[in-house]
Structures are given as C-alpha cells and as structure tokens.
Design an enzyme around this catalytic site. Structure first.
Site, mmCIF file in Angstrom:
data_model
loop_
_atom_site.group_PDB
_atom_site.id
_atom_site.type_symbol
_atom_site.label_atom_id
_atom_site.label_comp_id
_atom_site.label_asym_id
_atom_site.label_seq_id
_atom_site.Cartn_x
_atom_site.Cartn_y
_atom_site.Cartn_z
ATOM 1 N N GLU A 1 0.772 -0.929 -0.011
ATOM 2 C CA GLU A 1 -0.206 0.116 0.129
ATOM 3 C C GLU A 1 0.974 1.023 0.107
ATOM 4 O O GLU A 1 1.909 1.574 0.768
ATOM 5 C CB GLU A 1 -0.779 -0.452 1.547
ATOM 6 C CG GLU A 1 -1.926 0.596 1.568
ATOM 7 C CD GLU A 1 -2.717 0.386 2.467
ATOM 8 O OE1 GLU A 1 -3.025 1.204 3.325
ATOM 9 O OE2 GLU A 1 -2.749 -0.849 2.084
ATOM 10 N N ASP B 1 -3.923 9.839 9.987
ATOM 11 C CA ASP B 1 -2.322 9.382 10.309
ATOM 12 C C ASP B 1 -2.246 9.874 11.632
ATOM 13 O O ASP B 1 -2.178 10.972 11.924
ATOM 14 C CB ASP B 1 -1.641 9.883 8.885
ATOM 15 C CG ASP B 1 -1.738 8.341 7.798
ATOM 16 O OD1 ASP B 1 -2.069 7.279 8.130
ATOM 17 O OD2 ASP B 1 -2.689 9.568 7.067
#
Length: 244
Positions: A34, A45
């Site tokens: 990914e 994140d």
C-alpha cells in the site's frame, strides 16, 4: 495463508526511493503493498506517518512523479499495489485521469478514506470499474453491522478493518478486541478482511489474523524508513520477522 500488506509513504526517505522499496517489499515476502500519496493534511494518520508525508512533500514527491516511478517497475512487481490517499489531490489531478494513470502504472486498487460511500456510488464507482480498479472502504469497531455489510458490498479487493477509531500508529489494546474480530468473522462478507492500525510485530500479526484474512503494517515499517540509515536491511529483516 494469512496475507501481509505493507504500507509506506511514496518519496521517503529519498525522492527516488519508492521503486526500490517496492521491490524490497515484494522480495521480502509481503503479499501486497500500500503506497501512501503524500498530502499536507493526512488527518487519519498519526505522528510517524504525518512526518513521512511532510518529508515526502519536502522531497518534491507529487502524484505525477509517483506514477512515473511506478511505471519503471511495473513489469517487476507481481503482488497487488494499492494507492492510499485523500480525495482532494486526486480530484485536483482529475479523477478519471488518475484512474487511467493507475491502470497504466500497474496499480490494482485504491483506498481513499475521506471519500463518502454515497458519493462513491453516485460519481466514482463506474469510472473505477471502467479501469478495472478495486476500491476498499474502512470499518471500525464502532461501525454497525448493517453498515459493515453495506461497505463490504461496495468494496472490492478487501475490506479494511481498522483496529480502533484512533489515528495510525497508536498503541492498541483493540488488537485483542475479541468481540469486534468475532463479529467481523461471523458476517457473510464477500471480501477478505484485513486488519490495520497498531500492528507492530509478528505477535500482533498473528493475534489479528486468528480471526481475519490478513494484516496491514504501516507505522512500524515507515518508522524504519525514517529513522535508520541502514533502512534497507532493517526493512527486509522486519518483514521477514513478521512472515517467518
């Protein structure tokens, strides 16, 4: 065999590192990869991957550069390559143009966490199918059973089951959330379930894959790329340690 998906951010640690890291991940035995498309506001994140996004942008990484790099290794990469990112840069690039470039660059699927499912169905699903691209939605422990089944019906490739509702890289007791993992395992889902967020070791990977089809490791791998001058060897050793 449980599948291991390794995430890293394009353009880290150096602007030209991405093709080398792709080959390393494949050779070390991961089942898919990914690649994060750097963005100035990666809200899902944690600090490690935020730092990677910042470094990648400072390194001059763009979507255009990423596609040109992907094309250089397209013939050498045999495992699925998934691009992960946020919708604004993709829309700026032009959604159909982006999908066309994905198709021409060996990309098999997309993960865009901030693309709402209804908008996906209305505006984007047909384009993705036209270019033979999978699209993966995320679910969390708080996602209702009905919605999990709905998101699974829209997804292809796999369903991304976030281990908790926090950002990436958090220390997660939720890796042992039996109720959540059991609920996912009991549902008649059409896609394999991959667990992500908080997996840092072989033990974590084994814990989550008792009830799921695979695990996604991001922060722990990105940390190696950011912190260590000998990242190549350490990255290979890390993937081997999880897979062995």
């Amino acid at each position: 065999m449980k599948k291991l998906n390794i995430y890293f951010t394009a353009g880290v640690p150096e602007p030209e590192s991405t093709p080398e890291i792709m080959k390393l991940i494949q050779e070390a035995g991961a089942d898919m990869m990914e690649i994060g498309m750097p963005y100035s506001d990666p809200v899902a994140d944690g600090p490690v991957i935020q730092k990677a996004h910042e470094l990648a942008l400072n390194n001059g990484m763009t979507i255009e550069t990423l596609f040109s790099q992907l094309k250089t290794v397209k013939q050498e990469i045999n495992i699925p390559v998934i691009l992960m990112g946020y919708i604004n840069p993709v829309l700026s690039f032009g959604f159909e143009n982006f999908c066309r470039e994905c198709s021409e660059s060996g990309v098999s699927g997309l993960i865009i966490p901030d693309l709402p499912p209804l908008e996906f169905e209305k505006n984007y699903q047909k384009v993705l199918k036209q270019y033979n691209l999978n699209f993966t939605f995320l679910v969390t422990p708080e996602t209702s059973t009905e919605r999990i089944q709905y998101l699974d019906s829209l997804s292809s490739g796999f369903l991304y089951a976030v281990s908790s509702s926090s950002t990436t890289g958090k220390e997660n007791v939720v890796l042992k959330n039996e109720e959540y993992l059991n609920r996912l395992a009991s549902l008649p889902l059409k896609n394999p379930v991959m667990i992500g967020f908080g997996i840092k070791s072989k033990q974590d990977f084994e814990n989550v894959t008792e009830k799921a089809d695979g695990g996604i490791i991001g922060t722990a791998f990105v940390n190696i790329l950011l912190q260590n001058k000998d990242w190549r060897k350490n990255a290979i050793d890390f993937i081997n340690s999880v897979k062995d």
